[in-house]
Design an enzyme around this catalytic site. Structure first.
Site: not given
Ligand code: G1P
Ligand code: ZN
Length: 541
Positions: A279-280
């Site tokens: 997804d990234r």
């Molecule tokens: C991290 C990212 C956030 C994303 C999430 C899931 O979360 O910062 O933007 O939506 O992974 O992929 P965080 O670890 O900061 O809570």
């Molecule tokens: Zn992911």
């Protein structure tokens, strides 16, 4: 069908994106089963319902898939659509939920976290719109985990998931599907594949780093087989249960192999990478890394060049810590820009209500209303479509963008594995100091505004509080602090810094230099060095 007695397991509370824990925790007796049954209970049972199941292929994906299938059968689900070998990228799972009008799906993934028996595993439930469970449903799942007394499971042998076929599992229809084909068909409807084929025919060269994660097969099919990119375009394209011991997070640190190709001699025109569950995305041109916040802004500015968005965008959304670059594009286009808390679940209502077309996060997530997840390959294809139409290099496109809108210099500094009490105290103290920060000066910057971000969902009226501390300085720079909600060890403090530059002579600086004052001010405000015993972040993106 058997009913197994169990007891609540403490701490089964989802973070930013589902429940992530050490793999060995998930493998412990009842851990997975408790969480699956709690999810089923939270959505009012599975009887007569249809679901999608699949995951990113990390260690324990195969075993966990079998357990989930047997539990859904025992809970009376009428049909499950599962990816071959239990594999589905997160955006492909979101698409299958929507395409087949199912009641939701179980996605087995810990996204960009490493995989392996001593690494991380995760599970999240997506709803009928294809998007992650809302806060309300996540809270209900957690409530169920605290009182759970039993779960249902069918006592059947493992199903052979290696062949696309339809069968019966203890009275439940089981449809094993090719993980790639429906997703690839969707991409074909969104983009001008002819224009991208012509681009590749003209000698345009690209590298896609699948980081030994789920997007390998997707990228090979779409980029190489359908779009005609040369067969060495996809690197690290074979999914491995431990992602080749790597960290499947597409940023310049973890995707260093791709970065060195893109900055080396005879670099290709375009580079991209995706994460564990697809997804990234990371976008990089020849010698030109594009920050995710800038990528979102560029995509918003040029999306109309792709068939799916030719009519223009209705609005855009970004998570609060994401830079305001996309806001500037939205203002120029006269469309609304929404600011949501971190996590894709907050975009779902806006997308469902038709208020936004594109959305994104600074953490390498970009997506649109075509699914209800961020989508790595989609972003890459939109970039390719834009490059095919504009005929510009990535570096030239960025230079043009900054000259038009100004440049939001941006960086995220992560301090990992901080003792939980140290991190919590830092955030609590910062929160307490908020009322007195305005007007104070740090490293020569004067605080204009400071608050703890809360979000009122404009669609369902729900309120989410404590979503990150933001401190704005006079002149437009800002810093945001929040604790990660996806880690599995200690706490991760995220510090996001940003400053807008509109001086045409100052648009091509090194972001760390351009942001040096803001970084210094941020350290002073939090007394970071003393509290953490270090002032160098583990990861800078
Ligand atoms: C991290 C990212 C956030 C994303 C999430 C899931 O979360 O910062 O933007 O939506 O992974 O992929 P965080 O670890 O900061 O809570
Ligand atoms: Zn992911």
């Amino acid at each position: 069908m058997t009913i197994i007695s169990t007891r609540p397991i403490a701490g089964q509370k989802a973070g930013t994106s589902g429940l992530r824990r050490k793999t060995r925790d998930w493998m412990a007796p009842h851990f997975l089963e408790n969480y699956v049954q709690s999810t089923i209970n939270a959505i009012g049972g599975a009887k007569g319902k249809r679901f999608v199941v699949g995951g990113d292929g990390r260690f324990y994906n195969a075993e966990a898939t079998q357990i989930i299938l047997r539990m859904l059968a025992a809970n009376g689900a009428s049909e499950v659509i599962v990816g071959r070998d239990g594999l589905l990228s997160t955006p492909a799972a979101s698409h299958l939920i929507r395409l087949n009008n199912t009641d939701g799906g179980f996605i087995l993934s810990a996204s960009h976290n490493p995989g392996g028996i001593d690494a991380d595993f995760g599970l999240k439930f997506n709803m009928a719109n294809g998007g992650p469970a809302t806060e309300t449903v996540s809270d209900e799942i957690y409530a169920q985990t605290t009182t759970l007394a039993e779960y249902h499971i069918a006592q059947t042998p493992d199903v052979d998931l290696s062949i696309v076929a339809t069968s019966d599992l203890a009275g439940m229809d089981l449809k094993i599907v090719d993980p790639v084909s429906d997703y690839a068909e969707l991409m074909k409807t969104l983009f001008d594949f002819n224009a991208i084929q012509t681009l590749f025919k003209s000698g345009f060269r690209m590298r896609f780093d699948a980081m030994h994660a789920i997007t390998g097969p997707y990228a090979k099919t779409i980029l190489q087989d359908m779009l005609g990119a040369p067969s060495d375009t996809v690197m690290n394209g074979t999914p491995l249960v431990d992602f080749g011991q790597g960290h499947p997070d597409p940023n310049p640190i973890w995707a260093h192999e791709l970065m060195s190709v893109m900055t080396g001699p005879d670099a290709p025109d375009f580079g991209a990478a995706s994460d564990g569950d697809g997804d990234r995305n990371m976008i990089v041109g020849r010698g030109a890394y594009v920050t995710p916040s800038d990528s979102l802004a560029v995509l918003a500015a040029h999306a109309h060049l792709a068939p799916a968005y030719a009519g223009g965008l209705v609005g855009v959304a970004r998570s609060m810590p994401t830079s305001a670059a996309v806001d500037r594009v939205a203002a120029a286009k006269g469309i609304p820009a929404f600011e949501t808390p971190t996590g894709w679940k907050f975009f779902g209502n806006l997308l469902d209500a038709g208020k936004v077309t594109l959305c994104g996060e600074e953490s390498a997530g970009t997506g649109s209303d075509h699914v209800r997840e961020k989508d790595g390959l989609w972003a890459v294809l939109l970039w390719l479509n834009i490059l095919a139409e504009t005929k510009l290099s990535v570096a030239d496109l960025m230079a043009e963008h900054w000259a038009t809108y100004g440049r939001n210099y941006y960086s995220r500094h992560d301090f990992e594995d901080v003792p939980v009490d140290v991190a919590n105290t830092l955030m609590d103290d910062l929160r307490r100091s908020l009322p007195t920060l305005t007007g104070q000066s740090f490293a020569g910057l004067v605080v204009g505004d400071a608050d703890d971000f809360s979000y009122d969902d404009p669609v369902d009226g729900s309120r989410s509080v404590s979503q990150g501390i933001r401190i704005s300085f006079q002149g437009g720079a800002r810093v945001v602090f929040r604790l990660s909600g996806t880690g599995t060890q200690g706490a991760t403090l995220r510090m996001y810094v940003e400053a807008l530059e509109t001086d045409p002579d100052a648009l091509h600086r090194d972001p760390q230099h351009a942001l040096a004052d803001v970084i210094k001010a941020a350290h002073e405000i939090t007394d970071l060095q003393r509290r953490l015993g270090r002032d160098t972040p583990d990861v800078i993106t």
